[in-house]
Design an enzyme around this catalytic site. Structure first.
Site, PDB file in Angstrom:
ATOM      1  N   ASP A  86      40.244  75.300  50.829  1.00 28.96           N
ATOM      2  CA  ASP A  86      41.074  75.734  49.707  1.00 28.96           C
ATOM      3  C   ASP A  86      40.141  76.361  48.670  1.00 28.96           C
ATOM      4  OD1 ASP A  86      42.640  76.116  47.524  1.00 28.96           O
ATOM      5  OD2 ASP A  86      43.526  74.103  47.490  1.00 28.96           O
ATOM      6  N   TYR A 121      42.779  68.636  44.812  1.00 26.48           N
ATOM      7  CA  TYR A 121      44.081  69.142  44.349  1.00 26.48           C
ATOM      8  C   TYR A 121      44.388  70.431  45.089  1.00 26.48           C
ATOM      9  CZ  TYR A 121      47.781  70.928  41.292  1.00 26.48           C
ATOM     10  OH  TYR A 121      48.964  71.419  40.799  1.00 26.48           O
ATOM     11  N   LYS A 124      44.334  82.578  42.032  1.00 22.32           N
ATOM     12  CA  LYS A 124      43.572  82.875  40.801  1.00 22.32           C
ATOM     13  C   LYS A 124      42.919  84.270  40.795  1.00 22.32           C
ATOM     14  CE  LYS A 124      43.313  77.994  39.869  1.00 22.32           C
ATOM     15  NZ  LYS A 124      44.028  77.423  38.788  1.00 22.32           N
TER      16      LYS A 124
HETATM   17  N1  PLP Z   1      44.344  74.700  45.017  1.00 21.54           N
HETATM   18  C1  PLP Z   1      43.416  74.451  44.084  1.00 21.54           C
HETATM   19  C2  PLP Z   1      42.032  74.086  44.502  1.00 21.54           C
HETATM   20  C3  PLP Z   1      43.732  74.561  42.729  1.00 21.54           C
HETATM   21  O1  PLP Z   1      42.806  74.284  41.801  1.00 21.54           O
HETATM   22  C4  PLP Z   1      45.042  74.940  42.368  1.00 21.54           C
HETATM   23  C5  PLP Z   1      45.407  75.079  40.950  1.00 21.54           C
HETATM   24  O2  PLP Z   1      44.639  74.897  40.045  1.00 21.54           O
HETATM   25  C6  PLP Z   1      45.969  75.176  43.377  1.00 21.54           C
HETATM   26  C7  PLP Z   1      45.590  75.063  44.690  1.00 21.54           C
HETATM   27  C8  PLP Z   1      47.369  75.582  43.032  1.00 21.54           C
HETATM   28  O3  PLP Z   1      47.373  76.880  42.528  1.00 21.54           O
HETATM   29  P1  PLP Z   1      48.594  77.374  41.591  1.00 21.54           P
HETATM   30  O4  PLP Z   1      48.477  76.630  40.322  1.00 21.54           O
HETATM   31  O5  PLP Z   1      48.365  78.854  41.478  1.00 21.54           O
HETATM   32  O6  PLP Z   1      49.837  77.065  42.340  1.00 21.54           O
END
Ligand code: PLP
Length: 445
Positions: free
Chosen positions: A234, A142, A263
């Site tokens: 990521d 994700y 985060k």
């Molecule tokens: N990348 C990863 C691995 C994530 O777990 C998340 C969200 O949980 C995101 C990107 C997207 O982040 P945001 O919810 O701050 O847009």
């Protein structure tokens, strides 16, 4: 537990907020509890019920709900001095310097406002820097609510995983099974000349918690080098949680070309960031021609909170504490599963954990389960740990969401309602919290 006020608030919310919430995952069944306030490692809902909190805002709250005093002081100072200007501030530079000093792949960085914005910008940068179109992603991974990665299927038949995205957008995305070296090598063989980058969570943390098998990230690194593609980690979840200040890339000893963050680096405020080698990050406008911009990007309050957050972690035993409790919790849950529900397995790393309700039972484990070991290949339970999206797809999601999660909530433990979302131990949690949680697990299982 009485939830009358939450139920009433949800009724009101349903008429003005889509689904009654501002992020789909919060719409738990039959209705979510509304939070009144946090208190250390706990949250208290609108009806006064108290829960040990392992959702932790879906990851940002390394310290729980009481930020260390320097964080609170910095937030107050920057909030009352502006709070924002549309012009640069020193605190953005300081925060960037800190991240660049500690994270192996980062020489330069650009801050944005969410993890989604970070991965959108990273994909655009990879395409701009290489002049290529295709992005390899992992099935079950994700990367936020963005068009290029809300794609499922395989490399031969990628298609959008939600309505609202044109089929043609998915053509440039190549989803492969995580931890399958052959599958990704084949994709490079076929499309190598047009692959801008591989976008991967170093530990997949949105399909349970699935660690890379030995050598997997090295293989991705080699394939990218061979074909002139960029490796993008990521680290929105793993950043400054797994592997301490060096993040997961430090833990695994593989340095990507680009890293996305979110985060924790915002200290509890909305944030994202894209870091990497200077020659790549400088391709963002205005020094380069890859457009990137944002009204709130590098917001002084967020930068101050994030910077004090990370500095505090550098100066205190934060990772030691949360990782020790994470391991204690995983080991405790593994023992309980072995006694009461051997078909379930606990996964995790550092201060992250999740119980996956697999449907295939393990062989006799002889009391040897080392599920706290972060899925080491020599763990006797290793064969039963999910390693790919297909493994995870066997999980009994209904049982987790409709029964177990509700039961844990009724016992005062707040877990992520989705079977596949990670849970987090924070610095404010105590050994007593872990013991209380294990008791609740025993009851609920
Ligand atoms: N990348 C990863 C691995 C994530 O777990 C998340 C969200 O949980 C995101 C990107 C997207 O982040 P945001 O919810 O701050 O847009």
């Amino acid at each position: 537990m009485n939830h009358e006020r939450s139920r009433d608030l949800y009724g009101r919310a349903l008429s003005v907020l889509s689904g009654g919430v501002n992020s789909s995952v919060r719409a738990t069944r039959p209705y979510p509890f509304f939070v009144e306030r946090g208190d250390g490692g706990h949250v208290i809902d609108a009806d006064g019920n108290r829960y040990v909190d392992y959702v932790m805002g879906y990851g940002p709250l390394l310290y729980g709900h009481d930020a260390p005093e320097p964080v609170q002081a910095a937030v107050q100072k920057y909030a009352s001095a502006g709070p924002m200007y549309g012009a640069p501030t020193e605190i953005e530079v300081e925060h960037a310097e800190f991240v660049a000093r500690h994270v192996p792949s980062v020489e330069m960085i650009r801050f944005v406002n969410s993890g989604t914005e970070a991965t959108v910008s990273a994909v655009r940068l990879a395409r701009g820097a290489t002049g290529r179109n295709k992005i390899v992603i992992m099935q079950g991974g994700y990367h936020g609510a963005q068009e290029s990665t809300l794609v499922e299927g395989g490399p031969e038949n990628p298609h959008p995983s939600t309505s609202g995205i044109p089929e043609s957008f998915a053509e440039h995305t190549l989803p492969v099974p995580f931890n399958d070296e052959e599958a990704v090598a084949e994709v490079f063989e076929e499309h190598g000349d047009d692959i801008a980058g591989v976008l991967v969570e170093p530990i997949l943390a949105n399909m349970g918690i699935v660690a890379p098998v030995d050598g997997y990230h090295e293989t991705l690194r080699d394939l990218c080098d061979e074909h002139g593609s960029l490796l993008i980690f990521d680290e929105v979840i793993t950043g400054f949680r797994v592997g301490g200040l060096q993040c997961a890339q430090g833990k695994f000893g593989v340095t990507p070309d680009l890293t996305t963050f979110g985060k924790i680096i915002g200290g509890g405020f909305p944030v994202g960031a894209i870091g990497g080698r200077a020659e790549l990050i400088e391709q963002f406008s205005p020094s380069g021609d890859v457009f990137q911009s944002g009204t709130f990007s590098g917001h002084p309050v967020t930068m101050a909170a994030g910077h004090e957050y990370l500095k505090y972690a550098a100066e205190n035993d934060v990772y030691e504490h949360v990782n020790r409790l994470g391991e204690k919790l995983r080991r405790g849950i593994a023992d309980i599963c072995e006694d009461q529900a051997p078909e379930y397995t606990v996964v995790g790393s550092d201060s992250m954990f999740k119980t996956v309700f697999t449907r295939e039972g393990p062989a006799d484990l002889d009391g040897q389960c080392e599920a706290g070991c972060q899925q080491r290949a020599d763990c006797p339970r290793f064969d039963y740990c999910p390693k790919t999206g297909a493994d995870v797809a066997k999980a009994d999601t209904e049982r987790w969401e409709r029964i177990f999660w509700q039961e844990m909530k009724d016992q005062g433990v707040f877990l992520t309602a989705n079977q596949f979302e990670s849970q987090f131990v924070c610095y404010a949690h105590t050994d007593e919290d872990i013991e209380e949680t294990l008791e609740a697990y025993k009851e609920a299982l």
